[in-house]
Design a protein around this motif. Sequence first.
Motif, mmCIF file in Angstrom:
data_model
loop_
_atom_site.group_PDB
_atom_site.id
_atom_site.type_symbol
_atom_site.label_atom_id
_atom_site.label_comp_id
_atom_site.label_asym_id
_atom_site.label_seq_id
_atom_site.Cartn_x
_atom_site.Cartn_y
_atom_site.Cartn_z
ATOM 1 N N GLN A 72 -68.912 31.123 44.006
ATOM 2 C CA GLN A 72 -69.174 32.494 44.451
ATOM 3 C C GLN A 72 -68.552 33.528 43.523
ATOM 4 O O GLN A 72 -67.525 33.280 42.887
ATOM 5 N N PRO A 73 -69.168 34.719 43.448
ATOM 6 C CA PRO A 73 -68.590 35.795 42.640
ATOM 7 C C PRO A 73 -67.324 36.353 43.279
ATOM 8 O O PRO A 73 -67.076 36.158 44.485
ATOM 9 N N LEU A 74 -66.514 37.025 42.485
ATOM 10 C CA LEU A 74 -65.276 37.643 42.951
ATOM 11 C C LEU A 74 -65.447 39.159 43.045
ATOM 12 O O LEU A 74 -66.284 39.738 42.357
ATOM 13 N N PRO A 75 -64.630 39.796 43.889
ATOM 14 C CA PRO A 75 -63.665 39.211 44.830
ATOM 15 C C PRO A 75 -64.381 38.549 46.001
ATOM 16 O O PRO A 75 -65.573 38.757 46.217
ATOM 17 N N ILE A 76 -63.628 37.750 46.764
ATOM 18 C CA ILE A 76 -64.173 37.041 47.914
ATOM 19 C C ILE A 76 -63.128 37.069 49.023
ATOM 20 O O ILE A 76 -61.926 37.200 48.749
ATOM 21 N N VAL A 77 -63.573 36.977 50.262
ATOM 22 C CA VAL A 77 -62.685 37.150 51.417
ATOM 23 C C VAL A 77 -62.537 35.832 52.171
ATOM 24 O O VAL A 77 -63.532 35.151 52.445
ATOM 25 N N VAL A 78 -61.296 35.486 52.496
ATOM 26 C CA VAL A 78 -61.003 34.304 53.306
ATOM 27 C C VAL A 78 -60.344 34.782 54.601
ATOM 28 O O VAL A 78 -59.361 35.518 54.574
ATOM 29 N N LYS A 79 -60.906 34.331 55.747
ATOM 30 C CA LYS A 79 -60.400 34.765 57.047
ATOM 31 C C LYS A 79 -60.101 33.561 57.927
ATOM 32 O O LYS A 79 -60.924 32.644 58.033
ATOM 33 N N ALA A 80 -58.947 33.570 58.565
ATOM 34 C CA ALA A 80 -58.690 32.609 59.631
ATOM 35 C C ALA A 80 -59.645 32.903 60.777
ATOM 36 O O ALA A 80 -59.885 34.061 61.119
ATOM 37 N N ASP A 81 -60.196 31.860 61.368
ATOM 38 C CA ASP A 81 -61.232 32.034 62.384
ATOM 39 C C ASP A 81 -60.702 32.688 63.652
ATOM 40 O O ASP A 81 -61.364 33.519 64.259
ATOM 41 N N GLY A 82 -59.497 32.330 64.073
ATOM 42 C CA GLY A 82 -58.980 32.792 65.358
ATOM 43 C C GLY A 82 -58.082 34.006 65.257
ATOM 44 O O GLY A 82 -58.034 34.699 64.232
ATOM 45 N N LEU A 83 -57.344 34.274 66.344
ATOM 46 C CA LEU A 83 -56.463 35.439 66.414
ATOM 47 C C LEU A 83 -55.240 35.226 65.534
ATOM 48 O O LEU A 83 -54.519 34.249 65.689
ATOM 49 N N HIS A 130 -60.306 32.971 41.987
ATOM 50 C CA HIS A 130 -60.607 31.734 42.692
ATOM 51 C C HIS A 130 -59.313 31.023 43.095
ATOM 52 O O HIS A 130 -59.248 30.392 44.163
ATOM 53 N N ALA A 131 -58.280 31.129 42.273
ATOM 54 C CA ALA A 131 -57.002 30.497 42.596
ATOM 55 C C ALA A 131 -56.394 31.119 43.852
ATOM 56 O O ALA A 131 -55.835 30.411 44.706
ATOM 57 N N GLU A 132 -56.491 32.432 43.962
ATOM 58 C CA GLU A 132 -55.962 33.106 45.150
ATOM 59 C C GLU A 132 -56.728 32.675 46.393
ATOM 60 O O GLU A 132 -56.140 32.460 47.466
ATOM 61 N N ALA A 133 -58.038 32.527 46.270
ATOM 62 C CA ALA A 133 -58.848 32.072 47.400
ATOM 63 C C ALA A 133 -58.472 30.652 47.800
ATOM 64 O O ALA A 133 -58.388 30.325 48.995
ATOM 65 N N GLU A 134 -58.228 29.798 46.811
ATOM 66 C CA GLU A 134 -57.829 28.420 47.115
ATOM 67 C C GLU A 134 -56.494 28.387 47.839
ATOM 68 O O GLU A 134 -56.294 27.595 48.766
ATOM 69 N N ARG A 135 -55.565 29.287 47.441
ATOM 70 C CA ARG A 135 -54.264 29.346 48.123
ATOM 71 C C ARG A 135 -54.441 29.785 49.571
ATOM 72 O O ARG A 135 -53.791 29.255 50.482
ATOM 73 N N ALA A 136 -55.316 30.776 49.793
ATOM 74 C CA ALA A 136 -55.557 31.264 51.152
ATOM 75 C C ALA A 136 -56.152 30.158 52.022
ATOM 76 O O ALA A 136 -55.796 30.020 53.200
ATOM 77 N N ILE A 137 -57.043 29.364 51.450
ATOM 78 C CA ILE A 137 -57.632 28.241 52.184
ATOM 79 C C ILE A 137 -56.565 27.203 52.510
ATOM 80 O O ILE A 137 -56.487 26.700 53.641
ATOM 81 N N GLU A 138 -55.711 26.900 51.542
ATOM 82 C CA GLU A 138 -54.627 25.941 51.756
ATOM 83 C C GLU A 138 -53.674 26.421 52.858
ATOM 84 O O GLU A 138 -53.269 25.638 53.730
ATOM 85 N N GLU A 139 -53.311 27.700 52.821
ATOM 86 C CA GLU A 139 -52.375 28.230 53.815
ATOM 87 C C GLU A 139 -52.925 28.082 55.225
ATOM 88 O O GLU A 139 -52.175 27.766 56.159
ATOM 89 N N ALA A 140 -54.221 28.322 55.390
ATOM 90 C CA ALA A 140 -54.809 28.254 56.726
ATOM 91 C C ALA A 140 -55.082 26.823 57.169
ATOM 92 O O ALA A 140 -54.633 26.393 58.239
#
Length: 431
Positions: free
Chosen positions: A136-147, A159-169
């Motif tokens: 996907q093109p940048l920037p991109i948004v990663v959201k936790a599904d719940g509250l 892309h590295a920042e997005a991967e970190r956000a995915i890992e954290e969640a």
Amino acid sequence: MKILVVGGGGREHALCWALAASPLCDELYCAPGNAGIAEEATCLEIAADDVDALVKAASDKAVDLVVVGPEAPLVAGLVDALEAAGIRAFGPSKAAAELEGSKAFAKYLCDQHGIPTAAFQRFTDPAEAKAYVASQPLPIVVKADGLAAGKGVTVCQSHAEAERAIEEALVDKRFGAAGDSVIVEECLTGQEVSAFALVDGDTALMLPCAQDHKAAYDGDTGPNTGGMGAYSPTPLVDEATAEVIQSTILQPTVDAMKAEGRPFKGLLYAGLMMTPDGPKVLEYNVRFGDPECQVLMMRLMSDLLPALLAACDGVLDSFDMRWFAETAVSVVLAARGYPGSYEKGEAIGGLEALKELDDVIAFHAGTKADGDGTVRSNGGRVLTMTALGGSIEEARQRAYTAIDQIDWPGGFCRRDIGWHALGKLTIETED
């Protein structure tokens, strides 16, 4: 009438302040409340998410209406439990509250019913999410599904920042069960607007829009917070734009929820991005925003209580509300370190002097009072200084003048609230 407000933040103080002014309100309770709310209502030592205790208190005190402030008890089914006990409540059912409780459901609703929103995918597997992000093109948004208390959204510039956000969640479980799945979506460009409507299951009665400031520091820098300030009205929403929001987002959302077998009653809050292609939904909330509620209550000319009752009783189609034309600005005074770790229990001085100021109210959020009346900090967002003025410049000046009278070395605020409307990146700087 006897009214119980659930919650203990700045939003709930604003609601209590407005409800206490209603000639229909004979007794006002708040659970758990705070030091400021205690001046408007009788505070009950019951946590906002203690469903059984809240239902018992409402029953024991013969409460006529419960107004639920925060999202957590709504998602937990507080309104269902109250109505099962024969107690009228303002707020959506547990099924309808999933509109905020699950971003995946919200995106599904938009997708299935043609409500404009960003393109998205949902993932539970980290590897699949990372593979999608890489394409996907940048920037991109990663959201936790719940509250996630307003802190589960990361706008990723790499892309590295997005991967970190995915890992954290998904791997580190930073957001607990709220991060068991993530939404990865297109990053929309434009300015954000908060749109609100009272809803009775069929009708969306649109309220004035507002703009808030999510980032912790001036210039929209730093980590996301629950909100550091807001103003209403916003120059981004004129009469024609409001009609577009009403006809393409608010009313269609209400119609979609009814079609899904989850009729929505209560306060619908659509967080919108004003894109070149028109307004698009970023997220839904199922309650008043904080600090947006504070500016709305300052501008409200009508009695709030009949409006809430009309939403509960399904008669909003013949209801109208009146608003002051003036601008309201709210500035949050938070504990240093927020939204990370911060100190509690620090004395806050200067509050009494604020009562002498015209068109300014200090709505309390994270406060508690000692036995001797000393007000102390008891949370991250502690006060919301809210002012009314003939222009955004006048209102924000009143708010900052009031903040400068507060004696609390452990507090901080943004000094540029309203910069979007004024076209200035930094209006004042804090030493």
